[in-house]
Write a protein that holds these residues in place. Structure first.
Motif, PDB file in Angstrom:
ATOM      1  N   VAL A 165     -42.670  18.607  85.817  1.00 32.07           N
ATOM      2  CA  VAL A 165     -43.836  19.357  86.262  1.00 32.07           C
ATOM      3  C   VAL A 165     -43.783  19.520  87.772  1.00 32.07           C
ATOM      4  O   VAL A 165     -43.724  18.529  88.505  1.00 32.07           O
ATOM      5  N   GLU A 166     -43.787  20.767  88.204  1.00 26.46           N
ATOM      6  CA  GLU A 166     -43.797  21.070  89.627  1.00 26.46           C
ATOM      7  C   GLU A 166     -45.208  21.418  90.078  1.00 26.46           C
ATOM      8  O   GLU A 166     -46.009  21.912  89.302  1.00 26.46           O
ATOM      9  N   SER A 167     -45.443  21.201  91.357  1.00 29.60           N
ATOM     10  CA  SER A 167     -46.706  21.608  91.959  1.00 29.60           C
ATOM     11  C   SER A 167     -46.487  21.846  93.441  1.00 29.60           C
ATOM     12  O   SER A 167     -45.464  21.437  93.995  1.00 29.60           O
ATOM     13  N   GLY A 168     -47.446  22.508  94.062  1.00 27.57           N
ATOM     14  CA  GLY A 168     -47.398  22.682  95.509  1.00 27.57           C
ATOM     15  C   GLY A 168     -47.052  24.077  95.980  1.00 27.57           C
ATOM     16  O   GLY A 168     -47.083  24.350  97.177  1.00 27.57           O
ATOM     17  N   LEU A 210     -43.492  20.934  98.030  1.00 24.18           N
ATOM     18  CA  LEU A 210     -43.455  20.966  96.577  1.00 24.18           C
ATOM     19  C   LEU A 210     -43.235  19.556  96.038  1.00 24.18           C
ATOM     20  O   LEU A 210     -42.556  18.737  96.664  1.00 24.18           O
ATOM     21  N   SER A 211     -43.799  19.321  94.864  1.00 26.20           N
ATOM     22  CA  SER A 211     -43.622  18.039  94.195  1.00 26.20           C
ATOM     23  C   SER A 211     -43.109  18.278  92.782  1.00 26.20           C
ATOM     24  O   SER A 211     -43.421  19.284  92.155  1.00 26.20           O
ATOM     25  N   CYS A 212     -42.328  17.326  92.305  1.00 27.62           N
ATOM     26  CA  CYS A 212     -41.817  17.390  90.936  1.00 27.62           C
ATOM     27  C   CYS A 212     -41.819  15.990  90.354  1.00 27.62           C
ATOM     28  O   CYS A 212     -41.313  15.047  90.970  1.00 27.62           O
ATOM     29  N   THR A 231     -42.651  26.962  90.110  1.00 27.74           N
ATOM     30  CA  THR A 231     -43.859  27.184  90.892  1.00 27.74           C
ATOM     31  C   THR A 231     -43.579  28.303  91.892  1.00 27.74           C
ATOM     32  O   THR A 231     -42.521  28.338  92.529  1.00 27.74           O
TER      33      THR A 231
END
Length: 121
Positions: free
Chosen positions: A5-8, A20-22, A115
Motif C-alpha cells: 500500500v502506497e501513500s503520499g 511517499l510511503s509504502c 499513487t
C-alpha cells in the motif's frame, strides 16, 4: 497473499517536495528488496529508487541527488523523499517488493496499486 500500500502522492508545485510511503503486509517470510518505480501514460515503468536488505541503494541519474529512498526492510516499510520536483517527475509511482512468502520458496515480486504524483509548472 501480499499487499503493498502506497501513500503520499498528490499535487505539488515545481521545486517542491513530496514523501511517499509504502508498507507491505500479508504472507511475508522475508524481503530482499523494496523499491519505487514510476510510469507515465507515454512511457514504460522505470526504476526510481531501490533499497536492498543490505542497506544498499541505487538511483537512475534522472533522480540522483534529488530523491532519497529510506526505510526498514525488516519492518516491511520503505519511503521515498522527493525534492526539487519538476513536471517531468509527474507519474504514477509504484512500490515493488521482492520477497519470499515462505522459507525455501522462490523470490517473487509484488506491486502496489500506485499513487499519483502531479507537478505543476
Amino acid at each position: 497473499q501480499v499487499e503493498l500500500v502506497e501513500s503520499g502522492g498528490g499535487l505539488v508545485q515545481a521545486g517542491g517536495s513530496l514523501r511517499l510511503s509504502c508498507s507491505a503486509s500479508g504472507s511475508i517470510f522475508s524481503i530482499n528488496a523494496m523499491g519505487w518505480y514510476r510510469q507515465t501514460p507515454r512511457g514504460q515503468r522505470e526504476l526510481v529508487a531501490n533499497l536492498v536488505s543490505s542497506g544498499n541503494t541505487n538511483y537512475p541519474d534522472s533522480v540522483k541527488g534529488r530523491f532519497v529512498i529510506s526505510g526498514d526492510i525488516a519492518q516491511n516499510t520503505v519511503y521515498l523523499q522527493m525534492n526539487s520536483l519538476t513536471p517531468d517527475d509527474a507519474a504514477i509511482y509504484y512500490c515493488k517488493a521482492i520477497l519470499r512468502t515462505r522459507s525455501g520458496y522462490p523470490w517473487t515480486q509484488w506491486w502496489g496499486q500506485g499513487t499519483q504524483v502531479t507537478v505543476s509548472p
